[in-house]
Motif scaffolding. Structure first.
Motif, short mmCIF file in Angstrom:
data_model
loop_
_atom_site.label_atom_id
_atom_site.label_comp_id
_atom_site.label_asym_id
_atom_site.label_seq_id
_atom_site.Cartn_x
_atom_site.Cartn_y
_atom_site.Cartn_z
N LEU A 33 -25.04 41.44 127.37
CA LEU A 33 -23.86 40.83 128.01
C LEU A 33 -23.94 39.37 127.62
O LEU A 33 -23.94 39.07 126.45
CB LEU A 33 -23.89 41.06 129.53
CG LEU A 33 -23.65 42.54 129.94
CD1 LEU A 33 -24.01 42.78 131.39
CD2 LEU A 33 -22.20 42.91 129.70
N ARG A 34 -24.05 38.47 128.60
CA ARG A 34 -24.26 37.08 128.20
C ARG A 34 -25.60 36.94 127.48
O ARG A 34 -25.74 36.20 126.52
CB ARG A 34 -24.21 36.19 129.43
CG ARG A 34 -24.32 34.73 129.10
CD ARG A 34 -23.85 33.92 130.26
NE ARG A 34 -24.04 32.51 130.03
CZ ARG A 34 -23.74 31.59 130.94
NH1 ARG A 34 -23.25 31.95 132.10
NH2 ARG A 34 -23.93 30.32 130.68
N TRP A 35 -26.59 37.66 128.01
CA TRP A 35 -27.87 37.74 127.33
C TRP A 35 -28.24 39.19 127.14
O TRP A 35 -27.65 40.08 127.75
CB TRP A 35 -28.96 37.04 128.17
CG TRP A 35 -28.79 35.56 128.18
CD1 TRP A 35 -28.79 34.73 127.09
CD2 TRP A 35 -28.58 34.73 129.32
NE1 TRP A 35 -28.57 33.43 127.50
CE2 TRP A 35 -28.45 33.39 128.86
CE3 TRP A 35 -28.49 34.97 130.69
CZ2 TRP A 35 -28.24 32.32 129.70
CZ3 TRP A 35 -28.28 33.90 131.54
CH2 TRP A 35 -28.16 32.59 131.04
N LYS A 36 -29.29 39.40 126.34
CA LYS A 36 -29.80 40.75 126.11
C LYS A 36 -30.30 41.31 127.45
O LYS A 36 -30.95 40.59 128.22
CB LYS A 36 -30.96 40.65 125.12
CG LYS A 36 -31.12 41.86 124.25
CD LYS A 36 -32.11 41.54 123.12
CE LYS A 36 -32.35 42.76 122.25
NZ LYS A 36 -33.03 43.86 122.88
N LEU A 37 -30.00 42.56 127.70
CA LEU A 37 -30.47 43.16 128.94
C LEU A 37 -31.94 43.57 128.82
O LEU A 37 -32.39 43.92 127.73
CB LEU A 37 -29.60 44.37 129.31
CG LEU A 37 -28.35 44.01 130.11
CD1 LEU A 37 -27.24 43.54 129.21
CD2 LEU A 37 -27.88 45.18 130.95
N GLN A 38 -32.66 43.53 129.93
CA GLN A 38 -34.06 43.95 129.91
C GLN A 38 -34.13 45.42 129.49
O GLN A 38 -33.38 46.25 130.01
CB GLN A 38 -34.67 43.79 131.30
CG GLN A 38 -34.84 42.34 131.72
CD GLN A 38 -34.69 42.15 133.22
OE1 GLN A 38 -33.69 42.57 133.80
NE2 GLN A 38 -35.66 41.51 133.85
N SER A 39 -35.03 45.73 128.57
CA SER A 39 -35.07 47.09 128.02
C SER A 39 -35.53 48.11 129.07
O SER A 39 -35.20 49.29 128.97
CB SER A 39 -35.97 47.13 126.79
OG SER A 39 -37.24 46.63 127.15
N ASP A 40 -36.29 47.66 130.07
CA ASP A 40 -36.78 48.60 131.08
C ASP A 40 -35.95 48.55 132.37
O ASP A 40 -36.37 49.04 133.40
CB ASP A 40 -38.25 48.32 131.39
CG ASP A 40 -38.49 46.87 131.81
OD1 ASP A 40 -37.52 46.08 131.78
OD2 ASP A 40 -39.62 46.54 132.18
#
Ligand SMILES: [Zn+2]
Length: 272
Positions: A33-40
């Motif tokens: 989104l604005r930043w990469k989402l946490q993968s977990d």
């Protein structure tokens, strides 16, 4: 852009559906989104029991035991409650399913929103939340405080009000409206505010925000209330978006200027 009243309306709307419910599923259908989402993110959310849903500034925080899911609506984000038979909409990027079978969906066409989780309270640890100023509707936002924060500041009062380190959640719309209500020009230098100005301004900000929350938030751009109905506060704007239209008090044309790259609206006759 959703401002504080819209965010509060969203919290008020989703809270009853989320409280004391367990998260059974989570679906993330976007990487960034604005930043990469946490993968977990989706893995860590399952089986969390939601104990509260709160707002701080424009951040929505869904709390569980040692768990904080933080959502910011950005420019065009909305949250809505859906059921399993409701079809996904374009730009639905994130959802959590509850043990009640209701689903909380996050939709964001422009992808400026944020979703992240933390195991420690983000209000005390996250760089975006740790330095937030007081809540405008709380008692620690008062005329004494505003007077103190405006001393030695050369910037326009409107910019000072929109600085979330000074006070949270007073965005472009409500800064313009509050300044009109307190008869202060948006470009007035902060340091020249009198104690009386600060009293008027603080009262106006609280009044305007409370009124907007009561009416269910505004819906200028893409905001949709959680139940899908549109808010209607925009019809009451006194200056915001009313360039060249007559002032409700003196009939002069409302003027539009740029302050810090943001459109600002005021009446040169009523506001000094
Ligand atoms: Zn006027």
């Amino acid at each position: 852009m959703p401002e504080l009243p819209e965010v509060q309306t969203t919290v008020n709307g989703i809270r009853p559906y989320l409280l004391n419910k367990k998260i059974t599923k989570c679906k993330v259908s976007v990487e960034k989104l604005r930043w990469k989402l946490q993968s977990d993110l989706s893995k860590n959310i399952i089986n969390i029991k939601i104990t509260d849903v709160i707002r701080r500034g424009k951040y929505i925080i869904i709390l569980g035991k040692n768990y904080y899911l933080v959502i910011h609506l950005g420019m065009t984000g909305t949250l809505r409650i859906a059921t399993k038979t409701d079809k996904l909409k374009k730009h639905d990027h994130f959802e959590i399913t509850l043990n009640s079978n209701y689903i909380l969906r996050f939709n964001d066409p422009r992808k400026f929103g944020m979703v992240f989780y933390s195991n420690i309270c983000p209000l005390k640890s996250h760089r975006l939340l740790i330095n937030l100023g007081p809540e405008p509707l709380e008692q620690d936002f008062n005329s004494k405080y505003l007077y103190m924060r405006s001393r030695n500041r050369n910037i326009a009062i409107k910019s000072l009000l929109m600085n979330s380190n000074v006070v949270v959640g007073v965005g472009n719309i409500y800064a313009s409206e509050s300044l009109f209500l307190s008869k202060i020009r948006p470009q007035k230098k902060s340091s020249t505010l009198t104690k009386r100005n600060c009293e008027d301004l603080v009262l106006s900000i609280k009044k305007v925000l409370k009124k907007a929350i009561k009416k269910g938030g505004s819906s200028i751009n893409d905001y949709v209330n959680v139940d899908g109905k549109r808010g209607y506060f925009q019809y009451d704007f006194k200056v915001y978006g009313r360039t060249s239209k007559p002032c409700h008090i003196c009939q002069s044309d409302i003027l539009q200027i740029k302050i810090n790259q943001r459109s600002s609206f005021y009446c040169k006759n009523c506001q000094k």
